[in-house]
Design a protein around this motif. Structure first.
Motif, PDB file in Angstrom:
ATOM      1  N   PHE A  65       0.852  -1.287   0.143  1.00 38.12           N
ATOM      2  CA  PHE A  65       0.059  -0.048   0.043  1.00 38.12           C
ATOM      3  C   PHE A  65       0.789   1.295  -0.095  1.00 38.12           C
ATOM      4  CE2 PHE A  65      -1.627   3.341   2.466  1.00 38.12           C
ATOM      5  CZ  PHE A  65      -2.613   3.775   1.651  1.00 38.12           C
ATOM      6  N   LEU A  66       1.827   1.268   0.954  1.00 37.17           N
ATOM      7  CA  LEU A  66       2.795   2.550   1.077  1.00 37.17           C
ATOM      8  C   LEU A  66       3.474   2.810  -0.425  1.00 37.17           C
ATOM      9  CD1 LEU A  66       3.992   4.630   2.815  1.00 37.17           C
ATOM     10  CD2 LEU A  66       5.666   2.856   3.450  1.00 37.17           C
ATOM     11  N   ALA A  67       3.868   1.765  -1.120  1.00 38.73           N
ATOM     12  CA  ALA A  67       4.591   1.748  -2.517  1.00 38.73           C
ATOM     13  C   ALA A  67       3.537   2.574  -3.299  1.00 38.73           C
ATOM     14  CB  ALA A  67       5.084   0.605  -2.846  1.00 38.73           C
ATOM     15  N   ALA A  68       2.441   1.871  -3.510  1.00 34.69           N
ATOM     16  CA  ALA A  68       1.371   2.572  -4.423  1.00 34.69           C
ATOM     17  C   ALA A  68       1.042   4.072  -4.112  1.00 34.69           C
ATOM     18  CB  ALA A  68       0.051   1.695  -4.112  1.00 34.69           C
ATOM     19  N   VAL A  69       0.657   4.233  -2.595  1.00 33.55           N
ATOM     20  CA  VAL A  69       0.536   5.731  -2.321  1.00 33.55           C
ATOM     21  C   VAL A  69       1.599   6.542  -2.589  1.00 33.55           C
ATOM     22  CG1 VAL A  69       0.094   7.181  -0.494  1.00 33.55           C
ATOM     23  CG2 VAL A  69      -1.353   5.140  -0.669  1.00 33.55           C
ATOM     24  N   LEU A  70       2.686   6.166  -2.472  1.00 32.36           N
ATOM     25  CA  LEU A  70       3.864   7.112  -2.927  1.00 32.36           C
ATOM     26  C   LEU A  70       4.041   7.345  -4.438  1.00 32.36           C
ATOM     27  CD1 LEU A  70       6.659   5.698  -0.551  1.00 32.36           C
ATOM     28  CD2 LEU A  70       5.832   7.709  -0.329  1.00 32.36           C
ATOM     29  N   VAL A  71       3.618   6.215  -5.317  1.00 27.29           N
ATOM     30  CA  VAL A  71       3.690   6.573  -6.859  1.00 27.29           C
ATOM     31  C   VAL A  71       2.614   7.551  -7.068  1.00 27.29           C
ATOM     32  CG1 VAL A  71       3.411   5.419  -8.984  1.00 27.29           C
ATOM     33  CG2 VAL A  71       4.743   4.304  -7.285  1.00 27.29           C
ATOM     34  N   LEU A  72       1.285   7.114  -6.509  1.00 24.17           N
ATOM     35  CA  LEU A  72       0.216   8.052  -6.657  1.00 24.17           C
ATOM     36  C   LEU A  72       0.582   9.557  -6.450  1.00 24.17           C
ATOM     37  CD1 LEU A  72      -2.856   7.982  -7.408  1.00 24.17           C
ATOM     38  CD2 LEU A  72      -3.383   7.837  -5.100  1.00 24.17           C
ATOM     39  N   ALA A  73       0.980   9.876  -5.110  1.00 26.10           N
ATOM     40  CA  ALA A  73       1.210  11.414  -4.858  1.00 26.10           C
ATOM     41  C   ALA A  73       2.307  11.885  -5.792  1.00 26.10           C
ATOM     42  CB  ALA A  73       1.764  11.288  -3.389  1.00 26.10           C
ATOM     43  N   ALA A 257      -5.207   1.568  -3.932  1.00 24.74           N
ATOM     44  CA  ALA A 257      -4.004   2.212  -4.087  1.00 24.74           C
ATOM     45  C   ALA A 257      -3.515   1.807  -5.421  1.00 24.74           C
ATOM     46  CB  ALA A 257      -3.083   2.304  -2.810  1.00 24.74           C
ATOM     47  N   ALA A 258      -3.155   0.595  -5.603  1.00 25.38           N
ATOM     48  CA  ALA A 258      -2.388   0.146  -6.945  1.00 25.38           C
ATOM     49  C   ALA A 258      -3.158   0.538  -8.089  1.00 25.38           C
ATOM     50  CB  ALA A 258      -2.213  -1.315  -6.800  1.00 25.38           C
ATOM     51  N   ALA A 259      -4.723   0.646  -7.938  1.00 24.57           N
ATOM     52  CA  ALA A 259      -5.548   0.960  -9.124  1.00 24.57           C
ATOM     53  C   ALA A 259      -5.204   2.656  -9.371  1.00 24.57           C
ATOM     54  CB  ALA A 259      -6.933   0.606  -8.857  1.00 24.57           C
ATOM     55  N   GLY A 260      -5.160   3.237  -8.370  1.00 25.05           N
ATOM     56  CA  GLY A 260      -5.143   4.578  -8.661  1.00 25.05           C
ATOM     57  C   GLY A 260      -3.866   4.959  -9.151  1.00 25.05           C
ATOM     58  N   ALA A 261      -2.738   4.375  -8.664  1.00 21.81           N
ATOM     59  CA  ALA A 261      -1.463   4.478  -9.295  1.00 21.81           C
ATOM     60  C   ALA A 261      -1.525   4.183 -10.606  1.00 21.81           C
ATOM     61  CB  ALA A 261      -0.651   3.845  -8.454  1.00 21.81           C
ATOM     62  N   LEU A 262      -1.901   3.043 -10.865  1.00 21.74           N
ATOM     63  CA  LEU A 262      -1.960   2.345 -12.576  1.00 21.74           C
ATOM     64  C   LEU A 262      -2.684   3.311 -13.320  1.00 21.74           C
ATOM     65  CD1 LEU A 262      -0.912  -0.060 -13.872  1.00 21.74           C
ATOM     66  CD2 LEU A 262      -3.507  -1.244 -13.531  1.00 21.74           C
ATOM     67  N   LEU A 279       8.705   5.614 -12.146  1.00 22.68           N
ATOM     68  CA  LEU A 279       7.624   5.231 -11.279  1.00 22.68           C
ATOM     69  C   LEU A 279       8.061   4.274 -10.211  1.00 22.68           C
ATOM     70  CD1 LEU A 279       4.611   4.324 -13.780  1.00 22.68           C
ATOM     71  CD2 LEU A 279       5.064   6.454 -12.695  1.00 22.68           C
ATOM     72  N   VAL A 280       9.128   3.371 -10.669  1.00 26.14           N
ATOM     73  CA  VAL A 280       9.634   2.250  -9.610  1.00 26.14           C
ATOM     74  C   VAL A 280      10.641   3.313  -8.601  1.00 26.14           C
ATOM     75  CG1 VAL A 280      11.501   0.361  -9.193  1.00 26.14           C
ATOM     76  CG2 VAL A 280       9.926   0.416 -11.178  1.00 26.14           C
ATOM     77  N   THR A 281      11.127   4.293  -9.053  1.00 30.65           N
ATOM     78  CA  THR A 281      11.826   5.170  -8.215  1.00 30.65           C
ATOM     79  C   THR A 281      10.845   5.679  -7.092  1.00 30.65           C
ATOM     80  OG1 THR A 281      13.544   5.684  -9.862  1.00 30.65           O
ATOM     81  CG2 THR A 281      13.433   7.111  -8.005  1.00 30.65           C
ATOM     82  N   ALA A 282       9.708   6.148  -7.646  1.00 29.46           N
ATOM     83  CA  ALA A 282       9.068   6.992  -7.021  1.00 29.46           C
ATOM     84  C   ALA A 282       8.361   6.059  -5.849  1.00 29.46           C
ATOM     85  CB  ALA A 282       7.671   7.566  -7.713  1.00 29.46           C
ATOM     86  N   ALA A 283       8.386   4.942  -5.968  1.00 26.34           N
ATOM     87  CA  ALA A 283       7.722   3.934  -5.024  1.00 26.34           C
ATOM     88  C   ALA A 283       8.660   3.887  -3.692  1.00 26.34           C
ATOM     89  CB  ALA A 283       7.738   2.562  -5.645  1.00 26.34           C
ATOM     90  N   GLY A 284       9.902   4.328  -3.781  1.00 23.97           N
ATOM     91  CA  GLY A 284      10.690   4.439  -2.727  1.00 23.97           C
ATOM     92  C   GLY A 284      11.231   3.020  -2.021  1.00 23.97           C
ATOM     93  N   VAL A 285      11.633   1.965  -2.863  1.00 23.00           N
ATOM     94  CA  VAL A 285      11.947   0.723  -2.618  1.00 23.00           C
ATOM     95  C   VAL A 285      13.045   0.704  -1.664  1.00 23.00           C
ATOM     96  CG1 VAL A 285      12.950  -1.399  -3.492  1.00 23.00           C
ATOM     97  CG2 VAL A 285      11.617  -0.054  -5.093  1.00 23.00           C
ATOM     98  N   PRO A 286      14.270   1.305  -1.423  1.00 18.55           N
ATOM     99  CA  PRO A 286      14.967   1.391  -0.055  1.00 18.55           C
ATOM    100  C   PRO A 286      14.269   1.835   0.971  1.00 18.55           C
ATOM    101  CG  PRO A 286      15.965   2.779  -1.980  1.00 18.55           C
ATOM    102  CD  PRO A 286      14.625   2.569  -2.321  1.00 18.55           C
TER     103      PRO A 286
END
Length: 425
Positions: A65-73, A257-262, A279-286
């Protein structure tokens, strides 16, 4: 491993992980220490592989969820949504002398920051809205300090309303059987009370700043039209509706959240405004790796004695004195070991008592961090953002403001929660 040695090792790993997160050098992720610390904890037997896997399984949906919201924002920012917020705040504050502009801007910042934190999470307020507020204050020719400190405080205290507002809320929602709507209903009044206390104290505390013009800068400029990007705004609205629907259906909110980000991601890639790599960078993987590793390290500390010690301090029941004590303990623990480890430690101890104690923990770990820099990762990130924009942050000012806001906001919000529990059952 010897019990005393396991306890000492677990505490050392936790302190090293949090110390690195607090003093993190630029371009060095929090995960750089957290991940090796988690590996050491498992390899030495400080935490069993089974318990580590259990934590990973519990946090999996939360991290997704956190990854999807970071991308969405991030995509909302790229579409101009936060730029439009800045233009609206400038318009709302325009039309009078510096004192009037500054006071109206503060009210506008409170409105925008509270809603941004509630809907798109506290990290969005810190990373994306704070620079907009800084630029808006410069455009209007007013001192930025009251408005920037408002962003810092609201990134914590305004994150009470929805499960999606804060990672701590999502963890709590997984611990008690509450729907999305039920959570929001119980936390609406405490959320409003906390924001009202913050507004009253910040307006009084920065009264001199709110009267004065900025000493440097271009002066008042507030003629920019407000062009609201409808597509991302509608997408965010539909995503919020999706949270309610998925929660009622027993589906993880990460899917909504993933649907909105998609939707926004496909649109951005199709129009050439973003790439899959971006988009992957925006997800904040680290950062996601840091959250997971921190949970494993905290589990090691809990398994090696902390749970037993805190178990004697956590009161039982949902009466007002018990809720106040739980919230105070959570606030104290958040300022000692950071709010994310604090909620991971306290949830297993309070969940058997039901929704009341768990929500009181959230009041403590979401409002309490306004007392110190180390209270939450969002506050540390806010400080770094301002340093990047060459704006000086004073520890003394932050601490004094926290001492004035946290106690009344926490006590009155707990009273509001107690009332909501009695009213809504």
């Amino acid at each position: 491993m010897n019990a005393n040695l396991a306890e000492a090792l677990s505490v050392t790993l936790l302190l090293a992980t949090l110390g690195w997160a607090v003093a993190r050098p630029p371009h060095r992720p929090e995960a750089l220490v957290a991940v090796p610390a988690a590996v050491v904890a498992v390899a030495t037997g400080a935490v069993s592989p089974g318990h580590a896997a259990e934590e990973a399984a519990r946090l999996g949906p939360v991290i997704a969820f956190l990854a999807a919201v970071l991308v969405l924002a991030r995509l909302c920012a790229d579409e101009g949504l936060f730029h439009a917020c800045g233009a609206w705040m400038a318009r709302a504050a325009a039309g009078s002398g510096p004192a009037g502009r500054s006071r109206r801007l503060l009210a506008a910042v409170f409105a925008v920051a509270s809603l941004t934190t509630a809907v798109l999470s506290l990290d969005t307020t810190v990373v994306l809205l704070t620079p907009v507020v800084l630029a808006t204050a410069a455009r209007l020719g007013v001192r930025a300090r009251p408005h920037l400190y408002a962003c810092a405080h609201l990134s914590n205290s305004a994150s009470l309303l929805l499960p999606v507002s804060n990672l701590t809320n999502l963890l709590a929602l997984a611990a008690v059987p509450l729907t999305f709507a039920r959570f929001a209903g119980l936390m609406a009044l405490p959320w409003l009370v906390a924001i009202a206390v913050e507004y009253a104290v910040i307006r009084w505390f920065f009264a001199a700043d709110l009267r004065d013009e900025e000493l440097e800068g271009p002066g008042p400029q507030d003629n920019e039209p407000v062009r609201v990007p409808l597509f991302p705004l509608v997408t965010v609205g539909c995503t919020l509706a999706g949270f309610v629907v998925t929660s009622a259906a027993g589906i993880e909110p990460a899917w909504a959240a993933a649907a909105g980000a998609l939707v926004l991601g496909v649109r951005a890639v199709h129009r050439g405004h973003a790439s899959p790599r971006r988009l992957v960078t925006a997800a904040g993987v680290p950062f996601l790796a840091f959250v997971l590793a921190l949970a494993v390290v905290v589990r090691a500390v809990v398994d090696n004695g902390l749970a037993d010690r805190l178990g004697h301090l956590v009161p039982h029941g949902s009466g007002l004195p018990s809720l106040l004590a739980v919230a105070a303990l959570a606030a104290l623990l958040a300022n000692v070991i950071n709010n994310l480890p604090a909620v991971l430690v306290l949830l297993p101890l309070t969940a058997p008592g039901g929704a009341g104690p768990v929500l009181a923990v959230l009041l403590g770990v979401n409002i309490g961090p306004n007392l110190s820099y180390a209270g939450s990762l969002a506050t540390l990130l806010w400080r770094q953002i301002l340093h990047q924009h060459t704006h000086r942050v004073r520890l003394g000012v932050f601490t004094r403001l926290g001492l004035l806001t946290v106690p009344p906001a926490l006590v009155l919000s707990v009273v509001a929660l107690w009332g909501s529990l009695r009213l809504l059952g």
